[in-house]
Write a protein that holds these residues in place. Structure first.
Motif, PDB file in Angstrom:
ATOM      1  N   VAL A   5      29.971  40.945  55.221  1.00  0.00           N
ATOM      2  CA  VAL A   5      28.906  41.908  55.498  1.00  0.00           C
ATOM      3  C   VAL A   5      27.912  41.898  54.341  1.00  0.00           C
ATOM      4  O   VAL A   5      28.287  42.182  53.193  1.00  0.00           O
ATOM      5  CB  VAL A   5      29.454  43.336  55.674  1.00  0.00           C
ATOM      6  N   ARG A   6      26.651  41.581  54.612  1.00  0.00           N
ATOM      7  CA  ARG A   6      25.618  41.684  53.591  1.00  0.00           C
ATOM      8  C   ARG A   6      25.412  43.155  53.215  1.00  0.00           C
ATOM      9  O   ARG A   6      25.501  44.037  54.077  1.00  0.00           O
ATOM     10  CB  ARG A   6      24.296  41.113  54.109  1.00  0.00           C
ATOM     11  N   ALA A   7      25.099  43.393  51.940  1.00  0.00           N
ATOM     12  CA  ALA A   7      24.919  44.766  51.467  1.00  0.00           C
ATOM     13  C   ALA A   7      23.842  45.493  52.258  1.00  0.00           C
ATOM     14  O   ALA A   7      23.947  46.699  52.527  1.00  0.00           O
ATOM     15  CB  ALA A   7      24.572  44.762  49.978  1.00  0.00           C
ATOM     16  N   GLU A   8      22.808  44.765  52.650  1.00  0.00           N
ATOM     17  CA  GLU A   8      21.707  45.395  53.385  1.00  0.00           C
ATOM     18  C   GLU A   8      22.040  45.642  54.849  1.00  0.00           C
ATOM     19  O   GLU A   8      21.257  46.276  55.578  1.00  0.00           O
ATOM     20  CB  GLU A   8      20.430  44.552  53.286  1.00  0.00           C
ATOM     21  N   ASN A   9      23.212  45.153  55.312  1.00  0.00           N
ATOM     22  CA  ASN A   9      23.610  45.348  56.702  1.00  0.00           C
ATOM     23  C   ASN A   9      24.708  46.389  56.858  1.00  0.00           C
ATOM     24  O   ASN A   9      25.311  46.508  57.926  1.00  0.00           O
ATOM     25  CB  ASN A   9      24.060  44.017  57.312  1.00  0.00           C
ATOM     26  N   VAL A  10      24.988  47.127  55.782  1.00  0.00           N
ATOM     27  CA  VAL A  10      25.896  48.269  55.862  1.00  0.00           C
ATOM     28  C   VAL A  10      25.044  49.519  56.066  1.00  0.00           C
ATOM     29  O   VAL A  10      24.076  49.748  55.346  1.00  0.00           O
ATOM     30  CB  VAL A  10      26.742  48.417  54.589  1.00  0.00           C
ATOM     31  N   ILE A  11      25.406  50.326  57.054  1.00  0.00           N
ATOM     32  CA  ILE A  11      24.676  51.551  57.366  1.00  0.00           C
ATOM     33  C   ILE A  11      25.555  52.747  57.014  1.00  0.00           C
ATOM     34  O   ILE A  11      26.734  52.796  57.409  1.00  0.00           O
ATOM     35  CB  ILE A  11      24.304  51.593  58.865  1.00  0.00           C
ATOM     36  N   LEU A  12      25.011  53.680  56.264  1.00  0.00           N
ATOM     37  CA  LEU A  12      25.755  54.880  55.892  1.00  0.00           C
ATOM     38  C   LEU A  12      25.336  56.039  56.790  1.00  0.00           C
ATOM     39  O   LEU A  12      24.166  56.191  57.129  1.00  0.00           O
ATOM     40  CB  LEU A  12      25.488  55.263  54.434  1.00  0.00           C
ATOM     41  N   THR A  30      36.071  48.216  47.360  1.00  0.00           N
ATOM     42  CA  THR A  30      34.723  48.706  47.103  1.00  0.00           C
ATOM     43  C   THR A  30      33.734  47.928  47.963  1.00  0.00           C
ATOM     44  O   THR A  30      33.801  46.704  48.048  1.00  0.00           O
ATOM     45  CB  THR A  30      34.356  48.545  45.619  1.00  0.00           C
ATOM     46  N   VAL A  31      32.818  48.651  48.595  1.00  0.00           N
ATOM     47  CA  VAL A  31      31.794  48.040  49.444  1.00  0.00           C
ATOM     48  C   VAL A  31      30.432  48.314  48.812  1.00  0.00           C
ATOM     49  O   VAL A  31      30.106  49.453  48.482  1.00  0.00           O
ATOM     50  CB  VAL A  31      31.833  48.616  50.878  1.00  0.00           C
ATOM     51  N   ARG A  32      29.650  47.245  48.651  1.00  0.00           N
ATOM     52  CA  ARG A  32      28.300  47.358  48.098  1.00  0.00           C
ATOM     53  C   ARG A  32      27.311  47.557  49.243  1.00  0.00           C
ATOM     54  O   ARG A  32      27.311  46.799  50.212  1.00  0.00           O
ATOM     55  CB  ARG A  32      27.948  46.097  47.308  1.00  0.00           C
ATOM     56  N   VAL A  33      26.469  48.575  49.109  1.00  0.00           N
ATOM     57  CA  VAL A  33      25.501  48.925  50.144  1.00  0.00           C
ATOM     58  C   VAL A  33      24.102  48.913  49.525  1.00  0.00           C
ATOM     59  O   VAL A  33      23.916  49.378  48.391  1.00  0.00           O
ATOM     60  CB  VAL A  33      25.791  50.329  50.726  1.00  0.00           C
TER      61      VAL A  33
END
Length: 353
Positions: free
Chosen positions: A274-281, A315-318
């Motif tokens: 998952v790219r960091a820019e493709n994680v939605i919070l 840890t997930v980078r967003v």
């Protein structure tokens, strides 16, 4: 656009160590190709074989259909810029640029005109008589590029020539290098370990690992559809998350269902890139369910904001736009729901290379 250089089954051994393992690669005429990979992956060895400084243990190099594997470097008509630049400190800017022309017997007005043309191209005509030892790093870089282009090379080979420059100058030189390559239309091969540099410059990326080509193609194609977890992580530093296939053919992450399906057998260990820019919070809990995590770090990067969230030991980078409304009240320690944009996600088997 025809094939300028064909690399066919090229391998290289140094004693018991195999540096390259059957490399097959086509370099199209007029293209800009970046060999990208970590230290020790074989990219510089491959460039040296192309230049003629190393002989392949097996395979062929075909330039416009002719085998050049045994042709010495000085007869290949290639231009090369090294990381060290290798300029002659006792010579002036113009003398350095003219060196290759002089070596090839180009003299008089023809040589002077070519040097003058290149001085204009690199915007240094006013310092033609200055010794290169007195130049800045960026100026020396331009002179090295002009010297290599002066002889109108069949191929232009670059071995991490920008790595010693500071970030701002490096960015400027990347733009200049790409513009020069396009202006002269010369087929160019660049070795780099800098993903951003490769993405910016290349028509074609060749990602290498352990002496092999992992993936090759257009930069955006590889970025959005990496073939392996290694490629995904190396090009753009994706989150590589442990997942599992459920009984219903759904990819489960952190014990919750995601929007991704899989044909793998239930219980198969998977990796979700998952790219960091493709994680939605979103605020937790989200009505659709899905995995959750806790915010542990926030930093503003100007146009974007980076957030680290944690679920257990993972840890997930967003990376969100700094205008994203959730950032107005988001706080460290807050629990958030994670969603994923399918366009930036790829599922792999955990045991895939």
């Amino acid at each position: 656009m025809g094939i300028d250089l064909r690399i066919a089954g090229v391998s290289k051994h140094f004693g018991e160590f195999q540096a390259l393992k059957g490399i097959d690669l086509d370099i199209e005429q007029g293209s800009f190709v970046c060999l990208l990979g970590p230290s020790g992956c074989g990219k510089t060895t491959l460039l040296r074989i192309i230049a003629g400084f190393e002989r392949a243990s097996a395979g062929q190099l075909l330039l416009n259909g002719s085998d050049i594997s045994a042709v010495p470097p000085h007869k290949r008509d290639f231009g090369m810029v090294f990381q060290s630049l290798a300029l002659f400190p006792h010579m002036s800017v113009a003398e350095n640029i003219a060196y290759g022309l002089k070596f090839r017997g180009v003299t008089g007005v023809k040589r002077d005109d070519r040097v003058a043309e290149l001085l204009d191209v690199i915007s240094l005509p006013a310092i033609a008589d200055r010794p290169v030892s007195s130049l800045s790093g960026g100026q020396r870089q331009r002179v090295a590029i002009a010297r290599a282009l002066a002889v109108q090379p069949r191929l232009f080979l670059l071995d991490e020539p920008l790595s010693a420059l500071d970030a701002q100058l490096r960015d400027a030189m990347q733009i200049e290098l790409r513009q020069l390559q396009q202006q002269f239309g010369v087929t160019t091969i660049l070795v780099t370990h800098d993903q951003t540099e490769a993405m910016m410059l290349a028509d074609k990326l060749v990602v290498m690992k352990g002496g092999e080509v992992c993936q090759q193609g257009a930069p955006q194609e590889i970025y959005s559809q990496p073939a392996t977890a290694f490629t995904a992580q190396f090009l753009g530093a994706s989150n590589i998350l442990d997942a599992i296939a459920s009984d219903q053919g759904i990819v489960q992450l952190f014990g919750a269902d995601t929007v991704f399906s899989t044909e793998e057998a239930p219980g198969t260990a998977l990796k979700l890139s998952v790219r960091a820019e493709n994680v939605i919070l979103d605020r937790a809990p989200h009505p659709s369910g899905g995995p959750c995590a806790e915010v542990e770090f926030i930093r503003n990067l100007g146009a974007s904001t980076e957030i680290l969230v944690k679920n257990g030991a993972t840890t997930v980078r967003v990376r969100l736009s700094s205008r994203d409304s959730i950032l107005r009240t988001l706080a460290i320690g807050e629990r958030v729901a994670l969603q994923f944009d399918p366009e930036g996600c790829v599922v792999f088997r955990a045991d895939a290379d």
